[in-house]
Design a protein around this motif. Structure first.
Motif, PDB file in Angstrom:
ATOM      1  N   VAL A  31       0.942  -1.128   0.067  1.00 54.43           N
ATOM      2  CA  VAL A  31       0.124   0.248   0.070  1.00 54.43           C
ATOM      3  C   VAL A  31       0.855   1.270  -0.088  1.00 54.43           C
ATOM      4  CG1 VAL A  31      -1.943   1.353   1.505  1.00 54.43           C
ATOM      5  CG2 VAL A  31      -1.885  -1.208   1.282  1.00 54.43           C
ATOM      6  N   GLY A  32       0.446   2.103  -0.913  1.00 55.15           N
ATOM      7  CA  GLY A  32       1.209   3.532  -0.699  1.00 55.15           C
ATOM      8  C   GLY A  32       0.259   4.770  -0.159  1.00 55.15           C
ATOM      9  N   ILE A  33       0.914   5.653   0.293  1.00 53.14           N
ATOM     10  CA  ILE A  33      -0.100   6.610   0.992  1.00 53.14           C
ATOM     11  C   ILE A  33       0.383   8.049   0.393  1.00 53.14           C
ATOM     12  CG2 ILE A  33      -0.810   7.756   3.039  1.00 53.14           C
ATOM     13  CD1 ILE A  33      -0.067   5.413   4.892  1.00 53.14           C
ATOM     14  N   HIS A  41      -1.986  11.563   7.462  1.00 48.07           N
ATOM     15  CA  HIS A  41      -0.774  10.595   7.058  1.00 48.07           C
ATOM     16  C   HIS A  41      -0.494   9.674   8.182  1.00 48.07           C
ATOM     17  CE1 HIS A  41       2.179   9.797   3.836  1.00 48.07           C
ATOM     18  NE2 HIS A  41       2.655   9.187   4.915  1.00 48.07           N
ATOM     19  N   ARG A  42      -0.416  10.164   9.457  1.00 48.94           N
ATOM     20  CA  ARG A  42       0.100   9.554  10.545  1.00 48.94           C
ATOM     21  C   ARG A  42      -0.821   8.538  10.904  1.00 48.94           C
ATOM     22  NH1 ARG A  42       3.489  13.800  14.307  1.00 48.94           N
ATOM     23  NH2 ARG A  42       5.107  14.132  12.730  1.00 48.94           N
ATOM     24  N   GLY A  43      -2.149   9.001  11.017  1.00 56.64           N
ATOM     25  CA  GLY A  43      -3.437   8.025  11.270  1.00 56.64           C
ATOM     26  C   GLY A  43      -3.435   6.835  10.262  1.00 56.64           C
ATOM     27  N   HIS A  59       5.065   5.639   2.177  1.00 54.66           N
ATOM     28  CA  HIS A  59       4.964   7.020   2.416  1.00 54.66           C
ATOM     29  C   HIS A  59       5.333   7.889   1.352  1.00 54.66           C
ATOM     30  CE1 HIS A  59       3.736   5.432   6.574  1.00 54.66           C
ATOM     31  NE2 HIS A  59       4.866   4.638   6.323  1.00 54.66           N
ATOM     32  N   CYS A  60       4.495   8.764   0.800  1.00 60.19           N
ATOM     33  CA  CYS A  60       4.662   9.645  -0.243  1.00 60.19           C
ATOM     34  C   CYS A  60       4.132  10.973   0.441  1.00 60.19           C
ATOM     35  CB  CYS A  60       3.827   9.288  -1.496  1.00 60.19           C
ATOM     36  SG  CYS A  60       4.199   7.595  -2.215  1.00 60.19           S
ATOM     37  N   ARG A  61       5.171  12.086   0.362  1.00 63.90           N
ATOM     38  CA  ARG A  61       4.815  13.191   0.933  1.00 63.90           C
ATOM     39  C   ARG A  61       4.688  14.192  -0.274  1.00 63.90           C
ATOM     40  NH1 ARG A  61       4.286  12.075   6.145  1.00 63.90           N
ATOM     41  NH2 ARG A  61       5.657  10.671   6.828  1.00 63.90           N
ATOM     42  N   HIS A  62       4.795  13.779  -1.669  1.00 65.77           N
ATOM     43  CA  HIS A  62       4.815  14.733  -2.765  1.00 65.77           C
ATOM     44  C   HIS A  62       4.367  13.808  -3.734  1.00 65.77           C
ATOM     45  CE1 HIS A  62       5.761  17.483  -6.112  1.00 65.77           C
ATOM     46  NE2 HIS A  62       5.615  18.375  -5.328  1.00 65.77           N
ATOM     47  N   GLY A  82      -4.942  13.644  -1.186  1.00 66.18           N
ATOM     48  CA  GLY A  82      -4.350  15.053  -1.506  1.00 66.18           C
ATOM     49  C   GLY A  82      -4.164  15.157  -3.115  1.00 66.18           C
ATOM     50  N   PRO A  83      -3.754  16.376  -3.401  1.00 63.81           N
ATOM     51  CA  PRO A  83      -3.734  16.607  -5.074  1.00 63.81           C
ATOM     52  C   PRO A  83      -2.848  15.603  -5.926  1.00 63.81           C
ATOM     53  CG  PRO A  83      -2.670  18.352  -3.632  1.00 63.81           C
ATOM     54  CD  PRO A  83      -3.362  17.454  -2.621  1.00 63.81           C
TER      55      PRO A  83
END
Length: 234
Positions: A31-33, A41-43, A59-62, A82-83
C-alpha cells in the motif's frame, strides 16, 4: 463440440480465478499513502499497521514520489488524500480516494477516476480493511451518499434530457448485473441474487465495464443511465 469446448474453457477460467482468489487471500498487499495532511498521514499509518492483509507501506509526501513509486510497480493500492494527477496507465495499482469533510458536503469533488472511495470521518480499521480488499479485488467501494449524489447528477431535473439509448449490446445476464450494480450490490450479493459464482459475477462485471467503456462500476452506472439502459424512475 463447440459447446463442450466453451464449457471446458469456462471451467479452466473458474479454476484460474479460484487459484487467484486463494493467492489474494494469503498474499499481503503493498500500500502507498499520499496525504497532504500530516496528521491524517500518521493516522493512516497507524490504522494500516493493524490491517492483516497489508504488507509493506510506502509513504509519499509529494506527488512526484507517487509517480516514482508507481513506476517501480510495487504498489497494489494507493490511498490518496491529496492533490495528484492520475496517469493514463496505472498497471495493477488501484486508487482508493479518501474524501474530506468538504467532499462530504459537496460530493461532486470526487473523481470517477478513482477505483474506490471512503470518507475520512468514517475511517476505521474495519472500514479501511474492507475498502482495500474490495478495491484490490476490482470492486468499487463507495459510501451510499456519494453514489446517490453521483447518480443524481445525471437524473436531476434541469440537466437536460437523457440521450437516446446507445447501441450497446448487453446480454440478458449482463443487463441483470448492471441493474444490480445500480442497486449498489457487491460481487458476493450479486452472485446470490443471480445464483452464480463470484467468479461468474467478475466476468459479467468486467464485460459490462468493457461494453460501457467505463473504468469502474459507478462510472458504468452513470453511463448506463445517460444511455437509457437503466430505468432510474422505477
Amino acid at each position: 463440440m463447440r459447446q463442450m469446448a466453451h464449457r471446458a474453457a469456462a471451467r479452466r477460467f473458474d479454476v484460474a480465478m479460484t487459484n487467484q482468489t486463494s493467492a489474494m487471500a494469503t498474499a499481503k498487499l503493498n500500500v502507498g499513502i499520499l496525504a497532504a495532511n500530516e496528521l491524517l498521514h500518521r493516522g493512516l499509518d497507524t490504522v494500516l499497521s493493524q490491517v492483516a492483509l497489508v504488507g509493506a507501506v510506502a509513504h509519499c509526501r509529494h506527488p512526484a514520489e507517487v509517480d516514482r513509486l508507481l513506476a517501480a510497480g510495487d504498489v497494489d493500492v494507493l490511498i490518496l488524500a491529496g492533490p495528484w494527477t492520475r496517469p493514463p496507465a496505472l498497471g495493477r495499482t488501484r486508487i482508493l480516494m479518501l474524501l474530506d469533510e468538504a467532499s462530504a458536503a459537496d460530493p461532486s469533488a470526487a473523481s470517477l477516476d478513482a477505483d474506490g472511495f471512503l470518507f475520512q470521518q468514517e475511517l476505521t480499521q474495519e472500514s479501511l480493511s474492507d475498502a482495500i480488499r474490495r478495491v484490490a479485488a476490482g470492486e468499487t467501494p463507495m459510501p451510499g451518499r456519494l453514489a446517490r449524489h453521483l447518480i443524481s447528477q445525471v437524473t436531476a431535473p434541469g440537466r437536460g434530457a437523457v440521450p437516446a439509448r446507445r447501441l450497446i449490446d448487453l446480454t440478458s445476464r449482463e443487463k441483470s448485473t448492471l441493474d444490480l450494480l445500480y442497486e449498489g450490490l457487491s460481487n458476493k450479493q450479486i452472485a446470490r441474487r443471480l445464483g452464480i459464482s463470484e467468479h461468474g459475477v467478475k466476468r459479467l462485471v468486467a464485460s459490462v465495464l468493457l461494453k460501457l467503456d467505463s473504468p469502474n462500476r459507478t462510472s458504468a452506472v452513470v453511463t448506463a443511465i445517460k444511455a437509457g439502459l437503466i430505468d432510474h424512475t422505477a
